[in-house]
Write an enzyme that holds these catalytic residues in place. Structure first.
Site, PDB file in Angstrom:
ATOM      1  N   LYS A  22       5.619  58.098   9.869  1.00  0.00           N
ATOM      2  CA  LYS A  22       5.753  57.686  11.278  1.00  0.00           C
ATOM      3  C   LYS A  22       5.711  56.165  11.402  1.00  0.00           C
ATOM      4  CE  LYS A  22       1.920  57.600  14.164  1.00  0.00           C
ATOM      5  NZ  LYS A  22       1.685  56.273  14.744  1.00  0.00           N
ATOM      6  N   ASN A  23       4.749  55.531  10.744  1.00  0.00           N
ATOM      7  CA  ASN A  23       4.561  54.098  10.948  1.00  0.00           C
ATOM      8  C   ASN A  23       5.605  53.249  10.225  1.00  0.00           C
ATOM      9  OD1 ASN A  23       2.481  54.701  12.599  1.00  0.00           O
ATOM     10  ND2 ASN A  23       0.840  54.064  11.208  1.00  0.00           N
ATOM     11  N   ARG A  93       2.727  52.947  22.310  1.00  0.00           N
ATOM     12  CA  ARG A  93       2.593  51.487  22.241  1.00  0.00           C
ATOM     13  C   ARG A  93       3.618  50.846  21.328  1.00  0.00           C
ATOM     14  NH1 ARG A  93      -0.530  48.703  20.597  1.00  0.00           N
ATOM     15  NH2 ARG A  93      -1.378  47.379  22.192  1.00  0.00           N
ATOM     16  N   CYS A 117      -5.646  51.531  24.675  1.00  0.00           N
ATOM     17  CA  CYS A 117      -5.542  52.978  24.459  1.00  0.00           C
ATOM     18  C   CYS A 117      -6.892  53.474  23.966  1.00  0.00           C
ATOM     19  CB  CYS A 117      -4.411  53.328  23.507  1.00  0.00           C
ATOM     20  SG  CYS A 117      -4.759  52.934  21.813  1.00  0.00           S
ATOM     21  N   ARG A 122      -6.305  46.578  21.965  1.00  0.00           N
ATOM     22  CA  ARG A 122      -5.058  46.353  21.244  1.00  0.00           C
ATOM     23  C   ARG A 122      -4.147  45.288  21.870  1.00  0.00           C
ATOM     24  NH1 ARG A 122      -2.935  52.091  18.947  1.00  0.00           N
ATOM     25  NH2 ARG A 122      -1.963  50.684  17.456  1.00  0.00           N
ATOM     26  N   PRO A 123      -4.618  44.036  21.909  1.00  0.00           N
ATOM     27  CA  PRO A 123      -3.753  42.969  22.447  1.00  0.00           C
ATOM     28  C   PRO A 123      -2.549  42.701  21.533  1.00  0.00           C
ATOM     29  CG  PRO A 123      -5.738  42.032  21.466  1.00  0.00           C
ATOM     30  CD  PRO A 123      -5.909  43.530  21.426  1.00  0.00           C
ATOM     31  N   ILE A 124      -1.551  41.971  22.055  1.00  0.00           N
ATOM     32  CA  ILE A 124      -0.383  41.639  21.215  1.00  0.00           C
ATOM     33  C   ILE A 124      -0.162  40.121  21.169  1.00  0.00           C
ATOM     34  CG2 ILE A 124       0.811  43.868  21.442  1.00  0.00           C
ATOM     35  CD1 ILE A 124       2.662  42.395  23.492  1.00  0.00           C
ATOM     36  N   ASP A 125      -1.277  39.381  21.320  1.00  0.00           N
ATOM     37  CA  ASP A 125      -1.184  37.919  21.343  1.00  0.00           C
ATOM     38  C   ASP A 125      -0.542  37.345  20.072  1.00  0.00           C
ATOM     39  OD1 ASP A 125      -3.786  39.042  20.449  1.00  0.00           O
ATOM     40  OD2 ASP A 125      -4.105  36.995  19.745  1.00  0.00           O
ATOM     41  N   GLN A 126      -0.755  37.982  18.925  1.00  0.00           N
ATOM     42  CA  GLN A 126      -0.194  37.443  17.673  1.00  0.00           C
ATOM     43  C   GLN A 126       1.331  37.613  17.621  1.00  0.00           C
ATOM     44  OE1 GLN A 126      -2.273  35.694  15.412  1.00  0.00           O
ATOM     45  NE2 GLN A 126      -3.584  35.991  17.198  1.00  0.00           N
ATOM     46  N   ASP A 306      -6.575  54.595   9.811  1.00  0.00           N
ATOM     47  CA  ASP A 306      -5.915  55.846  10.225  1.00  0.00           C
ATOM     48  C   ASP A 306      -6.424  57.062   9.446  1.00  0.00           C
ATOM     49  OD1 ASP A 306      -4.518  54.284  11.972  1.00  0.00           O
ATOM     50  OD2 ASP A 306      -2.590  54.424  10.940  1.00  0.00           O
ATOM     51  N   VAL A 328     -11.314  47.536  11.884  1.00  0.00           N
ATOM     52  CA  VAL A 328      -9.947  47.226  12.353  1.00  0.00           C
ATOM     53  C   VAL A 328      -9.835  47.383  13.866  1.00  0.00           C
ATOM     54  CG1 VAL A 328      -7.493  47.813  12.131  1.00  0.00           C
ATOM     55  CG2 VAL A 328      -8.982  47.874  10.111  1.00  0.00           C
ATOM     56  N   ARG A 398       2.186  63.506  18.166  1.00  0.00           N
ATOM     57  CA  ARG A 398       2.731  62.159  17.956  1.00  0.00           C
ATOM     58  C   ARG A 398       2.893  61.864  16.470  1.00  0.00           C
ATOM     59  NH1 ARG A 398      -0.733  57.704  19.318  1.00  0.00           N
ATOM     60  NH2 ARG A 398       0.984  56.689  18.289  1.00  0.00           N
TER      61      ARG A 398
HETATM   62  C1  LIG Z   1       2.923  52.258  14.759  1.00  0.00           C
HETATM   63  C2  LIG Z   1       1.992  51.700  13.752  1.00  0.00           C
HETATM   64  O1  LIG Z   1       2.392  51.219  12.711  1.00  0.00           O
HETATM   65  N1  LIG Z   1       0.696  51.804  14.023  1.00  0.00           N
HETATM   66  C3  LIG Z   1      -0.278  51.331  13.065  1.00  0.00           C
HETATM   67  C4  LIG Z   1      -0.437  49.841  13.220  1.00  0.00           C
HETATM   68  O2  LIG Z   1      -0.809  49.597  14.580  1.00  0.00           O
HETATM   69  P1  LIG Z   1      -0.749  48.107  15.159  1.00  0.00           P
HETATM   70  O3  LIG Z   1       0.449  47.427  14.607  1.00  0.00           O
HETATM   71  O4  LIG Z   1      -0.897  48.210  16.622  1.00  0.00           O
HETATM   72  O5  LIG Z   1      -2.055  47.515  14.518  1.00  0.00           O
HETATM   73  P2  LIG Z   1      -2.406  45.998  14.218  1.00  0.00           P
HETATM   74  O6  LIG Z   1      -2.440  45.793  12.739  1.00  0.00           O
HETATM   75  O7  LIG Z   1      -1.514  45.117  15.011  1.00  0.00           O
HETATM   76  O8  LIG Z   1      -3.870  45.887  14.811  1.00  0.00           O
HETATM   77  C5  LIG Z   1      -5.014  45.625  14.014  1.00  0.00           C
HETATM   78  C6  LIG Z   1      -6.070  44.940  14.856  1.00  0.00           C
HETATM   79  O9  LIG Z   1      -5.587  43.687  15.279  1.00  0.00           O
HETATM   80  C7  LIG Z   1      -5.712  43.529  16.688  1.00  0.00           C
HETATM   81  N2  LIG Z   1      -4.564  42.709  17.154  1.00  0.00           N
HETATM   82  C8  LIG Z   1      -3.303  43.084  16.819  1.00  0.00           C
HETATM   83  C9  LIG Z   1      -2.217  42.339  17.247  1.00  0.00           C
HETATM   84  C10 LIG Z   1      -2.459  41.192  18.030  1.00  0.00           C
HETATM   85  O10 LIG Z   1      -1.533  40.495  18.459  1.00  0.00           O
HETATM   86  N3  LIG Z   1      -3.733  40.856  18.342  1.00  0.00           N
HETATM   87  C11 LIG Z   1      -4.811  41.587  17.925  1.00  0.00           C
HETATM   88  O11 LIG Z   1      -5.953  41.256  18.223  1.00  0.00           O
HETATM   89  C12 LIG Z   1      -5.673  44.964  17.211  1.00  0.00           C
HETATM   90  O12 LIG Z   1      -6.267  45.057  18.491  1.00  0.00           O
HETATM   91  C13 LIG Z   1      -6.451  45.690  16.140  1.00  0.00           C
HETATM   92  O13 LIG Z   1      -7.819  45.564  16.376  1.00  0.00           O
HETATM   93  O14 LIG Z   1      -1.436  49.390  12.327  1.00  0.00           O
HETATM   94  C14 LIG Z   1      -2.746  49.929  12.569  1.00  0.00           C
HETATM   95  C15 LIG Z   1      -3.714  49.286  11.599  1.00  0.00           C
HETATM   96  O15 LIG Z   1      -3.472  49.672  10.320  1.00  0.00           O
HETATM   97  C16 LIG Z   1      -2.692  51.449  12.434  1.00  0.00           C
HETATM   98  O16 LIG Z   1      -3.928  51.981  12.812  1.00  0.00           O
HETATM   99  C17 LIG Z   1      -1.605  52.048  13.310  1.00  0.00           C
HETATM  100  O17 LIG Z   1      -1.421  53.404  12.977  1.00  0.00           O
HETATM  101  C1  LIG Z   2      -3.155  54.580  15.653  1.00  0.00           C
HETATM  102  C2  LIG Z   2      -2.054  55.183  15.217  1.00  0.00           C
HETATM  103  O1  LIG Z   2      -0.810  55.011  15.712  1.00  0.00           O
HETATM  104  P1  LIG Z   2      -0.308  54.067  16.906  1.00  0.00           P
HETATM  105  O2  LIG Z   2      -0.410  52.665  16.426  1.00  0.00           O
HETATM  106  O3  LIG Z   2       1.127  54.476  17.031  1.00  0.00           O
HETATM  107  O4  LIG Z   2      -1.163  54.366  18.097  1.00  0.00           O
HETATM  108  C3  LIG Z   2      -2.081  56.125  14.062  1.00  0.00           C
HETATM  109  O5  LIG Z   2      -0.990  56.442  13.532  1.00  0.00           O
HETATM  110  O6  LIG Z   2      -3.173  56.583  13.669  1.00  0.00           O
END
Ligand SMILES: CC(=O)N[C@H]1[C@@H](OP(=O)(O)OP(=O)(O)OC[C@H]2O[C@@H](n3ccc(=O)[nH]c3=O)[C@H](O)[C@@H]2O)O[C@H](CO)[C@@H](O)[C@@H]1O
Ligand SMILES: C=C(OP(=O)(O)O)C(=O)O
Length: 437
Positions: A22-23, A93, A117, A122-126, A306, A328, A398
């Site tokens: 999936k990822n 997301r 969620c 889960r911010p996306i600032d990066q 995960d 994480v 999902r």
């Molecule tokens: C669809 C997908 O691939 N999902 C995976 C992806 O989620 P996702 O890509 O959302 O996870 P990230 O690696 O970005 O997040 C890791 C941590 O960084 C924080 N963060 C992230 C981005 C940012 O801009 N700022 C920030 O603070 C997040 O809140 C979290 O605490 O990787 C996670 C970590 O292995 C997995 O659990 C998810 O299954």
């Molecule tokens: C947290 C997960 O996925 P997502 O980032 O899509 O919410 C996951 O696959 O366990």
């Protein structure tokens, strides 16, 4: 609302085949938007609700998408639109992953703010920091993120504060069509990043260093469609490994790639689980008694967040005290309360969970609080006395294809009943009760 019903006690035996990841498939489908000519064919795609959602997002953006027999065909050569609305981002997301491709291809992207969620804010600032470094002007307002650049994005050196998987992917996609070189430092190293880099390369991009902490991308003028096969899902593999282990079973997990789950294998071996590498997969043999261990989740190659919930289920049955620390995500312990409903001796202390095992797990009615929590509750149900009923299955759908069916094929006493079947059952029970009066 559908329910999965598990009667605990059966040992799992046999073979289970792992689906495509999936990822890996979600970013790969998002990356297909970069192809201004030619069609993409993506193979080994799992029939998950998240895949249907990302396909819908692409269709909304004006790409042609079909999905049959685990193969997605994408034609993104027509003029695309730039907006991914909230109805999709709310469902999933990962819809935010279309932003890098749209910005690179159209010079603009408008994506609904994902919000938090069940597992954290889960911010996306990066992601946004990366786009800004490449020359985009990013504005957040009215529930949307708007990013625009005049002309092409410019290659940049970007240091991620956290090795975010999504930020690494989004920036990689944006950088493929930027002018000049982009270097992403402290990036994520997950196998799914390598899969995306391979796909981008097949599309004509120049990407080096994926799988290490520095990725270097030389921008090109345009990309084309490509034919790509998705890597096996290491989390699905790990989930079946954990299910086999908790029942003391013997299961061949076909498609499991040992190098992708080495941290999980190491911890489960410490717990007493045996692994045998076989052709195209991994055999797992559960012990009579499991040993307690301590686990800390970390970015890859550390222990995957995960797999945290599923391994927590396993540790509930281990002899002694275990500790799991979640580094994480800030709030990925919603399943703890549900485990308590199943008689688990478990408590949360800050970012850690202390488990006093072995718990005599009892079947109960529990809710899947997120995707992996749902799988974990079913795994606990396999080792519990009596009947466990798991609701909120939309989360499980999902990320797992036919989860209950695959477990049933391994010998679990498990079934999924639909809402209509539950209504029929209630009517039947009340008719029987009325006749008995
Ligand atoms: C669809 C997908 O691939 N999902 C995976 C992806 O989620 P996702 O890509 O959302 O996870 P990230 O690696 O970005 O997040 C890791 C941590 O960084 C924080 N963060 C992230 C981005 C940012 O801009 N700022 C920030 O603070 C997040 O809140 C979290 O605490 O990787 C996670 C970590 O292995 C997995 O659990 C998810 O299954
Ligand atoms: C947290 C997960 O996925 P997502 O980032 O899509 O919410 C996951 O696959 O366990």
């Amino acid at each position: 609302m559908d329910k999965i019903i598990v009667r605990g006690g059966n040992k799992l035996n046999g073979t289970v085949k792992v689906e495509g990841a999936k990822n890996a498939v979600l970013p790969v489908i998002a990356a297909s938007l970069l192809a201004s000519n030619g069609k993409s064919i993506i193979r080994d795609v799992p029939a998950l609700s998240d895949v249907y959602t990302i396909n819908e997002v692409l269709r909304y953006l004006n790409a042609e998408v079909t999905f049959e027999n685990n193969t997605v065909h994408i034609d993104a050569s027509s003029e695309l639109t730039e907006e991914a609305p909230f109805e999709y981002v709310r469902k999933m997301r990962a819809s935010v992953l279309v932003m890098g491709s749209l910005l690179a291809r159209l010079g603009r992207a408008r994506v609904a703010l994902p919000g938090g969620c069940a597992i954290g804010s889960r911010p996306i600032d990066q992601h946004l920091k990366g786009f800004e470094a490449m020359g985009a002007v990013v504005k957040v307002g009215n529930g949307f993120i708007d990013a625009q650049v005049s002309g092409r994005l410019k290659g940049a050196k970007i240091y991620l504060d956290i090795p975010s998987v999504g930020a690494t992917e989004n920036i990689m996609m944006a950088a493929t069509l930027a002018e000049g070189t982009t270097i992403i430092e402290n990036c994520a190293k997950e196998p799914e990043i390598v899969d995306l880099a391979n796909y981008l390369t097949e599309m004509g991009a120049i990407v080096k260093g994926a799988g290490t902490e520095t990725i270097r991308i030389e921008g090109v003028e345009s990309l084309h469609g490509a034919d790509h096969t998705i890597i096996p899902d290491r989390i699905e593999a790990g989930t079946f490994i954990t299910a086999a282990a908790i029942t003391g079973g013997n299961v061949y997990v076909k498609g499991a790639v040992p190098e992708h789950i080495s941290s999980l294998i190491a911890k489960l071996e410490e717990m007493g689980v045996t692994f045998i590498e076989e052709k195209d997969g991994l055999r797992v043999i559960g012990p009579e008694k499991l040993k307690a261990v301590d686990i800390k989740t970390m970015p890859y190659p550390g222990f995957p967040t995960d797999m945290q919930a599923q391994v927590m289920a396993l540790l509930l049955r281990a002899q002694g005290t275990s500790m799991i620390t979640e580094t994480v995500f800030e709030n990925r312990f919603m399943h703890v309360e549900e485990f308590r409903r199943m008689n688990a001796d478990i408590k949360i202390e800050g970012r850690s969970v202390i488990i006093n095992g072995p718990s005599n797990l009892q079947g109960a009615e529990v809710g899947a609080t997120d995707l992996r929590a749902g799988a974990a509750l079913i795994i606990a149900g396999l080792a519990a006395d009596g009947i466990t009923k798991v609701t909120e299955l939309k989360h499980i759908d999902r990320g797992y294809v036919n989860f209950h069916g695959k477990l049933a094929a391994l010998g679990a006493d498990i079934e999924r009943i639909t809402e209509e079947e539950q209504v029929e059952e209630t009517i039947l029970v009340s008719k029987i009760a009325a006749n008995m009066k």
